[in-house]
Design a protein around this motif. Structure first.
Motif, PDB file in Angstrom:
ATOM      1  N   SER A  18      30.938  19.629  15.754  1.00  0.00           N
ATOM      2  CA  SER A  18      30.633  20.802  15.122  1.00  0.00           C
ATOM      3  C   SER A  18      31.533  20.971  13.861  1.00  0.00           C
ATOM      4  CB  SER A  18      30.648  22.186  15.963  1.00  0.00           C
ATOM      5  OG  SER A  18      29.916  23.265  15.308  1.00  0.00           O
ATOM      6  N   LEU A  19      31.917  22.363  13.680  1.00  0.00           N
ATOM      7  CA  LEU A  19      33.067  22.387  12.487  1.00  0.00           C
ATOM      8  C   LEU A  19      33.951  21.334  12.347  1.00  0.00           C
ATOM      9  CD1 LEU A  19      33.667  23.921   9.880  1.00  0.00           C
ATOM     10  CD2 LEU A  19      34.746  25.555  11.357  1.00  0.00           C
ATOM     11  N   GLY A  20      34.640  21.052  13.643  1.00  0.00           N
ATOM     12  CA  GLY A  20      35.675  19.956  13.553  1.00  0.00           C
ATOM     13  C   GLY A  20      35.409  18.699  13.365  1.00  0.00           C
ATOM     14  N   GLY A  21      33.989  18.380  13.593  1.00  0.00           N
ATOM     15  CA  GLY A  21      33.486  16.949  13.101  1.00  0.00           C
ATOM     16  C   GLY A  21      33.535  17.233  11.553  1.00  0.00           C
ATOM     17  N   GLY A  22      33.178  18.140  11.046  1.00  0.00           N
ATOM     18  CA  GLY A  22      33.006  18.397   9.360  1.00  0.00           C
ATOM     19  C   GLY A  22      34.486  18.253   8.901  1.00  0.00           C
ATOM     20  N   VAL A  23      35.376  18.965   9.489  1.00  0.00           N
ATOM     21  CA  VAL A  23      36.921  18.798   9.065  1.00  0.00           C
ATOM     22  C   VAL A  23      37.437  17.488   9.109  1.00  0.00           C
ATOM     23  CG1 VAL A  23      39.055  19.749   9.561  1.00  0.00           C
ATOM     24  CG2 VAL A  23      37.087  21.249   9.421  1.00  0.00           C
ATOM     25  N   PHE A  42      35.281  10.359  13.696  1.00  0.00           N
ATOM     26  CA  PHE A  42      33.784  10.475  14.453  1.00  0.00           C
ATOM     27  C   PHE A  42      33.682  12.010  14.483  1.00  0.00           C
ATOM     28  CE2 PHE A  42      35.941   6.271  15.732  1.00  0.00           C
ATOM     29  CZ  PHE A  42      34.632   5.702  15.583  1.00  0.00           C
ATOM     30  N   GLY A  43      32.388  12.280  14.293  1.00  0.00           N
ATOM     31  CA  GLY A  43      32.143  13.604  14.347  1.00  0.00           C
ATOM     32  C   GLY A  43      30.725  13.525  14.965  1.00  0.00           C
ATOM     33  N   TYR A  44      30.635  14.651  15.829  1.00  0.00           N
ATOM     34  CA  TYR A  44      29.381  14.987  16.631  1.00  0.00           C
ATOM     35  C   TYR A  44      28.725  16.340  16.351  1.00  0.00           C
ATOM     36  CZ  TYR A  44      31.761  11.028  19.063  1.00  0.00           C
ATOM     37  OH  TYR A  44      32.362   9.836  19.119  1.00  0.00           O
ATOM     38  N   GLY A  45      27.423  16.243  15.851  1.00  0.00           N
ATOM     39  CA  GLY A  45      26.959  17.552  15.590  1.00  0.00           C
ATOM     40  C   GLY A  45      27.413  18.248  14.461  1.00  0.00           C
ATOM     41  N   SER A  46      28.193  17.230  13.442  1.00  0.00           N
ATOM     42  CA  SER A  46      28.826  17.849  12.300  1.00  0.00           C
ATOM     43  C   SER A  46      28.179  18.565  11.368  1.00  0.00           C
ATOM     44  CB  SER A  46      29.493  16.498  11.578  1.00  0.00           C
ATOM     45  OG  SER A  46      30.385  15.832  12.528  1.00  0.00           O
ATOM     46  N   PRO A  47      28.484  19.585  10.711  1.00  0.00           N
ATOM     47  CA  PRO A  47      27.676  20.306   9.636  1.00  0.00           C
ATOM     48  C   PRO A  47      27.488  19.389   8.533  1.00  0.00           C
ATOM     49  CG  PRO A  47      30.020  21.134   9.507  1.00  0.00           C
ATOM     50  CD  PRO A  47      29.837  20.098  10.777  1.00  0.00           C
ATOM     51  N   PHE A  71      22.505  22.836  13.763  1.00  0.00           N
ATOM     52  CA  PHE A  71      23.513  22.941  13.101  1.00  0.00           C
ATOM     53  C   PHE A  71      24.059  21.743  12.023  1.00  0.00           C
ATOM     54  CE2 PHE A  71      28.203  23.311  12.510  1.00  0.00           C
ATOM     55  CZ  PHE A  71      28.379  24.498  11.996  1.00  0.00           C
ATOM     56  N   ALA A  72      23.556  20.461  12.508  1.00  0.00           N
ATOM     57  CA  ALA A  72      23.821  19.529  11.748  1.00  0.00           C
ATOM     58  C   ALA A  72      22.740  18.884  10.825  1.00  0.00           C
ATOM     59  CB  ALA A  72      23.928  18.069  12.931  1.00  0.00           C
ATOM     60  N   THR A  73      21.718  19.838  10.603  1.00  0.00           N
ATOM     61  CA  THR A  73      20.849  19.394   9.568  1.00  0.00           C
ATOM     62  C   THR A  73      20.331  20.430   8.514  1.00  0.00           C
ATOM     63  OG1 THR A  73      19.178  20.184  11.471  1.00  0.00           O
ATOM     64  CG2 THR A  73      19.783  17.657  11.214  1.00  0.00           C
ATOM     65  N   SER A 192      21.209  26.063  21.068  1.00  0.00           N
ATOM     66  CA  SER A 192      21.611  25.349  22.658  1.00  0.00           C
ATOM     67  C   SER A 192      21.551  23.790  22.403  1.00  0.00           C
ATOM     68  CB  SER A 192      20.808  25.730  23.594  1.00  0.00           C
ATOM     69  OG  SER A 192      19.180  25.315  23.608  1.00  0.00           O
ATOM     70  N   LEU A 193      20.781  23.199  21.521  1.00  0.00           N
ATOM     71  CA  LEU A 193      20.836  21.746  21.132  1.00  0.00           C
ATOM     72  C   LEU A 193      22.096  21.375  20.472  1.00  0.00           C
ATOM     73  CD1 LEU A 193      17.041  21.759  19.743  1.00  0.00           C
ATOM     74  CD2 LEU A 193      18.128  20.955  21.891  1.00  0.00           C
ATOM     75  N   HIS A 194      22.989  22.319  20.096  1.00  0.00           N
ATOM     76  CA  HIS A 194      24.105  21.898  19.336  1.00  0.00           C
ATOM     77  C   HIS A 194      25.440  21.848  20.422  1.00  0.00           C
ATOM     78  CE1 HIS A 194      26.984  21.600  16.163  1.00  0.00           C
ATOM     79  NE2 HIS A 194      27.564  22.582  16.576  1.00  0.00           N
ATOM     80  N   ILE A 195      25.076  22.387  21.740  1.00  0.00           N
ATOM     81  CA  ILE A 195      26.484  22.418  22.709  1.00  0.00           C
ATOM     82  C   ILE A 195      27.057  21.022  22.798  1.00  0.00           C
ATOM     83  CG2 ILE A 195      25.849  24.647  23.512  1.00  0.00           C
ATOM     84  CD1 ILE A 195      24.672  23.019  26.056  1.00  0.00           C
ATOM     85  N   PRO A 196      28.346  20.817  22.719  1.00  0.00           N
ATOM     86  CA  PRO A 196      29.046  19.533  23.075  1.00  0.00           C
ATOM     87  C   PRO A 196      28.633  18.882  24.219  1.00  0.00           C
ATOM     88  CG  PRO A 196      30.598  21.405  23.416  1.00  0.00           C
ATOM     89  CD  PRO A 196      29.268  22.063  22.638  1.00  0.00           C
TER      90      PRO A 196
END
Length: 213
Positions: A18-23, A42-47, A71-73, A192-196
């Protein structure tokens, strides 16, 4: 950065969801020239954090996007474009009526049933609407992969070759341009499709299938 400066033989891998992947992607981009080939993210579900003309320039940034993860799209540019298209449809009643006439409620379920002339008209109407949708959009960063499987409720049956993971989970590369337009569907705002846990479980399945192979 001090440790990387002090130890030229060190490398850094930054991972986030999520936001951590964007950072993580932004850090890798900032340090790409300073620490050549030493920083990988490596980012998962990154914005969506990079514009199209930038995102493909970073080959040491990897983004994994779950099918349907909203969240990623979506970026502010995507929302602005959708607003412009909706505004045009609100103002042009004739265009709205013609769309409903040519598409019809039944054909929304079975688009293959549309007549050729109706498909061509809809394609021209979409070209017209795209001219209104000129906002700058941000996209997922770096090299992008789609991950899909039961946890993302994406149909994978019938795919047997060229894809990692078989029928239970799938990981495939995707071009950044695929994220340039907002995809409208029933679960487009289902966070809910965004949860890790969805990412973690499918990635473990992929790793297990590789170990067994």
């Amino acid at each position: 950065s001090d440790e990387l400066d002090a130890h030229p033989d060190f490398s850094l891998v930054v991972v986030g969801h999520s936001l951590g992947g964007g950072v993580a992607a932004v850090i890798a981009a900032m340090w790409q020239r300073r620490f050549l080939d030493r920083v990988l993210s490596f980012g998962y579900g990154s914005p969506c954090v990079f514009p199209l003309n930038v995102t493909e320039n970073f080959d040491r940034i990897v983004t994994v996007v779950g099918r349907g993860d909203p969240f990623a799209t979506i970026s502010l540019g995507h929302i602005a474009d959708a607003t412009k298209a909706i505004s045009k449809l609100c103002q042009d009643r004739g265009l709205r009526d013609e769309i409903l006439k040519r598409v019809g409620a039944g054909l929304l379920v079975n688009p293959k049933g549309m007549r050729r002339e109706d498909r061509e008209w809809c394609a021209n109407a979409m070209t017209f609407l795209r001219k209104q949708m000129d906002s700058e959009k941000l996209l997922p960063p770096g090299i992008i992969y789609h991950i899909s499987g039961p946890l993302f409720e994406f149909q994978t049956e019938g795919i047997t070759s060229g894809v990692l993971g078989g029928e239970t989970a799938m990981l495939e590369p995707v071009d950044a341009i695929a994220f340039n337009e907002l995809k409208l569907h029933a679960r487009m705002f289902d966070v809910s499709l965004h949860i890790p846990v969805r990412y973690g479980m499918l990635l473990r399945r992929l790793a297990s299938s590789e170990d067994e192979g």
